[in-house]
Write an enzyme that holds these catalytic residues in place. Structure first.
Site, PDB file in Angstrom:
ATOM      1  N   ASN A  84     -18.980  21.447  81.267  1.00 26.84           N
ATOM      2  CA  ASN A  84     -18.091  22.511  81.712  1.00 26.84           C
ATOM      3  C   ASN A  84     -18.844  23.792  82.091  1.00 26.84           C
ATOM      4  OD1 ASN A  84     -15.405  22.831  82.404  1.00 26.84           O
ATOM      5  ND2 ASN A  84     -14.913  23.992  80.552  1.00 26.84           N
ATOM      6  N   GLU A 135      -6.289  24.703  76.061  1.00 27.02           N
ATOM      7  CA  GLU A 135      -7.000  24.680  74.774  1.00 27.02           C
ATOM      8  C   GLU A 135      -5.959  24.340  73.713  1.00 27.02           C
ATOM      9  OE1 GLU A 135     -10.245  25.086  74.242  1.00 27.02           O
ATOM     10  OE2 GLU A 135     -10.951  26.111  76.050  1.00 27.02           O
TER      11      GLU A 135
HETATM   12  O1  0X9 Z   1     -15.940  27.300  77.152  1.00 26.38           O
HETATM   13  C1  0X9 Z   1     -15.374  26.345  77.673  1.00 26.38           C
HETATM   14  O2  0X9 Z   1     -15.934  25.508  78.366  1.00 26.38           O
HETATM   15  C2  0X9 Z   1     -13.883  26.157  77.408  1.00 26.38           C
HETATM   16  N1  0X9 Z   1     -13.625  26.421  76.023  1.00 26.38           N
HETATM   17  S1  0X9 Z   1     -14.108  25.325  74.898  1.00 26.38           S
HETATM   18  O3  0X9 Z   1     -13.872  25.910  73.590  1.00 26.38           O
HETATM   19  N2  0X9 Z   1     -13.183  24.058  74.990  1.00 26.38           N
HETATM   20  O4  0X9 Z   1     -15.459  24.971  75.139  1.00 26.38           O
HETATM   21  C3  0X9 Z   1     -13.053  27.100  78.261  1.00 26.38           C
HETATM   22  C4  0X9 Z   1     -13.087  26.848  79.709  1.00 26.38           C
HETATM   23  C5  0X9 Z   1     -12.042  27.634  80.451  1.00 26.38           C
HETATM   24  N3  0X9 Z   1     -12.144  27.488  81.857  1.00 26.38           N
HETATM   25  C6  0X9 Z   1     -11.306  28.072  82.779  1.00 26.38           C
HETATM   26  N4  0X9 Z   1     -10.236  28.645  82.411  1.00 26.38           N
HETATM   27  N5  0X9 Z   1     -11.623  28.012  84.000  1.00 26.38           N
HETATM   28 ZN    ZN Z   2     -13.984  22.323  75.590  1.00 24.69          ZN
END
Ligand code: 0X9
Ligand code: ZN
Length: 438
Positions: free
Chosen positions: A256, A384
Site C-alpha cells: 500500500n 479501516e
Molecule cells: O497506512 C495504510 O496503508 C492504511 N492504513 S493501515 O493501518 N491499514 O495500514 C491507510 C491507507 C489509506 N489510503 C487512502 N485513503 N487512500
Molecule cells: Zn492496512
C-alpha cells in the site's frame, strides 16, 4: 513414531519462535496535543524501525509497537517533544496466545453449516480460501467465474472471483471491486469479503445486487505475507519480497505504498521499514496484479473498496491531502456507508469516521485506493474495520472469534449502501447518454 514426535517437536518450536520474535516488544499509547506533535511521532517510522499500528491525531490517540532495541531511541524523541505516552501492553505474548486459543476453540466448537460455504467462526488460511473460490465457480458456473490473476512473489496463485449474471459481457453494467488482506496482519478484513461472497452467491437476499452489477472480489491480495502472519510473525504487514540488497536481512515491500500515485513522495526507502515503498512503482507482483485487473475494467469501474484494519474509518484520496474533483461526492457516499454500518454496529464500538486520508489519519503516498481513483473508479475507498478487544487483551490486529461474523455483516451493510448509490449514479449516466443520442 519417532517421525511423529519429531514433527510435533518442530511444530512446537515453530509456535515458540512465532511468539518469541515479539519478546520484549511494547505497545505504546500516544496522545498528541497538536499537529506538530503528530507529525513528529508519525514521521518517526521513516527514521527508526517502529511499527505504527495507528497514527496519532489531536483528539485520537495513536498506537506504536516498539522492539527492545529501538525503545530507547523512540522514548528519547517522545519525551524530548513532551508527548504524552503510556504502555498498553508489554506482554504481547499473552494476547497472542489468547487469540490463538480462542480461535482454535471456536474452530472446534463450530456447528455444521446447513449449506455449502465457509463458516464465520474462524479466520481461514490461504489454501482453504483458494480451494473455496474454485469450488464456487464449479457449483455456480452460470454466474461465478474464478480467475488466476498471476503469482505472488513466492509463487502463490492469486485468485479472484467474477460474479456476473451476464458473464461480464454486458457493457452497460457497472463493475465494482472489493479486496481484502493487502496488508497481511489485518485478518479481520477477510470475513468482510467472504461475507460479501456469501450474500452474492450462496445466500442471495437482494437480487438487484447480483443482477445489476458485475463484481470482482479479491479476498487475499497479499497471500505470502498473510501466510507468514499465520506461521511466523503475527504482525507481518508487507509482502515477502527478498533479496533486494545482497546480504540484507530485511524482507518485504508495503504493497500500500507501491502504487503509482505520488510514488515515493511520502513513504520509506528503507527496506527494513514497515512502509518500504519498493524499488519502483508496481515493482511487486501483488500490486501489478491489482493494476492489471483495474485497467482491464477501467471503462466501467464505478467503485473500488480496499478493506483494511483497524480504526473504524472510511477514507478517500488523496494521501497528500488534495481532493479528487468529485471530493464532495466521495464524502457523501462515504458518510452513507458509515451511517449504514453505525446503525447495526455493536453499541460499545465507536462510530465510523469519514474523510480524506491525510485529514483523518496521516499523509502518505502510493496507496491502492488513490491509484484506482485516478485510474478510473469514480468512488474509491479504503475501509479501516474496527478493532475488537473482546477477551483477546489488546485492541488492534488481534481477532476475537465472537466478532468475525459481525465484522462481515456490518461491513456488508456499509458496502451495500455505497454500492446502491454508485449503481444508481451509473445507470442515471447511461440513461442521460441515451437521451442525448435519441
Ligand atoms: O497506512 C495504510 O496503508 C492504511 N492504513 S493501515 O493501518 N491499514 O495500514 C491507510 C491507507 C489509506 N489510503 C487512502 N485513503 N487512500
Ligand atoms: Zn492496512
Amino acid at each position: 513414531m519417532y517421525n511423529t514426535v519429531f514433527v510435533l517437536c518442530l511444530s512446537f518450536l515453530a509456535v515458540l519462535a512465532k511468539y518469541e520474535i515479539y519478546e520484549g516488544h511494547t505497545l505504546y499509547n500516544i496522545v498528541v496535543k497538536d499537529v506538530e506533535q503528530a507529525k513528529l511521532v508519525n514521521g518517526l517510522e521513516k527514521q527508526i524501525p517502529i511499527d505504527i499500528w495507528m497514527y496519532a491525531m489531536p483528539g485520537r490517540p495513536g498506537q506504536v509497537f516498539v522492539s527492545k532495541e529501538t525503545e530507547q531511541k523512540f522514548l528519547d524523541v517522545v519525551e524530548n517533544a513532551d508527548i504524552e505516552y503510556s504502555i498498553l501492553t508489554d506482554n504481547i505474548r499473552e494476547s497472542l496466545e489468547l487469540e490463538k486459543e480462542r480461535l482454535a476453540a471456536a474452530a472446534k466448537r463450530k456447528s455444521e453449516r446447513s449449506s455449502f460455504g465457509l463458516d464465520f467462526d474462524t479466520i481461514h488460511r490461504y489454501e482453504v480460501v483458494d480451494a473455496y473460490l474454485t469450488e464456487l465457480s464449479i457449483r455456480f458456473p452460470h454466474f461465478v467465474t474464478v480467475e488466476s490473476a498471476g503469482n505472488s512473489f513466492e509463487g502463490r496463485d492469486i485468485k479472484y472471483l467474477k460474479i456476473s449474471t451476464t458473464h461480464f459481457q454486458n457493457n452497460t453494467k457497472p463493475v465494482i471491486m472489493l479486496q481484502s488482506l493487502l496488508h497481511a496482519r489485518e485478518w479481520i478484513t477477510l470475513p468482510a469479503t467472504l461475507y460479501a461472497i456469501e450474500k452474492l452467491v450462496i445466500d442471495i437476499t437482494e437480487r438487484d445486487l447480483v443482477d445489476n452489477i458485475d463484481w470482482i472480489i479479491l479476498p487475499i491480495a497479499n497471500p505470502d505475507g498473510y501466510e507468514w502472519s499465520h506461521t511466523d510473525a503475527r504482525f507481518w504487514r508487507k509482502n515477502r519480497r527478498n533479496g533486494l540488497l545482497p546480504g540484507d536481512s530485511c524482507v518485504g515491500v508495503d504493497p500500500n505504498r507501491n502504487f503509482d500515485v505520488f510514488w515515493g513522495n511520502n513513504s520509506s526507502d528503507d527496506v527494513c521499514s514497515n512502509t518500504f515503498h519498493g524499488t519502483s512503482a508496481f515493482s511487486e507482483p501483488e500490486t501489478a496484479i491489482i493494476r492489471d485487473i483495474i485497467l482491464e475494467h477501467s471503462d466501467r469501474l464505478e467503485m473500488y473498496m480496499d478493506i483494511h484494519s483497524h480504526g473504524s474509518m472510511i477514507l478517500y484520496g488523496f494521501g497528500n491531502g488534495e481532493l479528487a474533483p468529485n471530493g464532495l461526492e466521495l464524502h457523501v457516499v462515504g458518510v452513507a456507508m458509515a451511517q449504514a454500518i453505525d446503525q447495526v454496529k455493536w453499541v460499545e464500538k465507536p462510530n465510523y469516521r469519514v474523510g480524506n486520508f491525510a485529514a483523518v489519519l496521516y499523509p502518505a503516498s502510493g496507496f491502492s485506493s488513490d491509484w484506482v481513483q485516478i485510474a478510473g473508479a469514480t468512488l474509491s475507498y479504503t475501509y479501516e474495520l474496527p478493532s475488537y478487544r473482546g477477551q483477546s487483551g489488546v485492541n488492534g490486529f488481534l481477532v476475537d472469534p465472537d466478532f468475525i461474523v459481525q465484522a462481515g455483516y456490518e461491513t456488508w451493510e456499509g458496502i451495500k449502501a455505497g454500492v446502491r448509490q454508485a449503481t444508481n449514479k451509473f445507470y442515471n449516466r447511461v440513461a442521460e447518454k441515451e437521451a442525448i443520442l435519441r
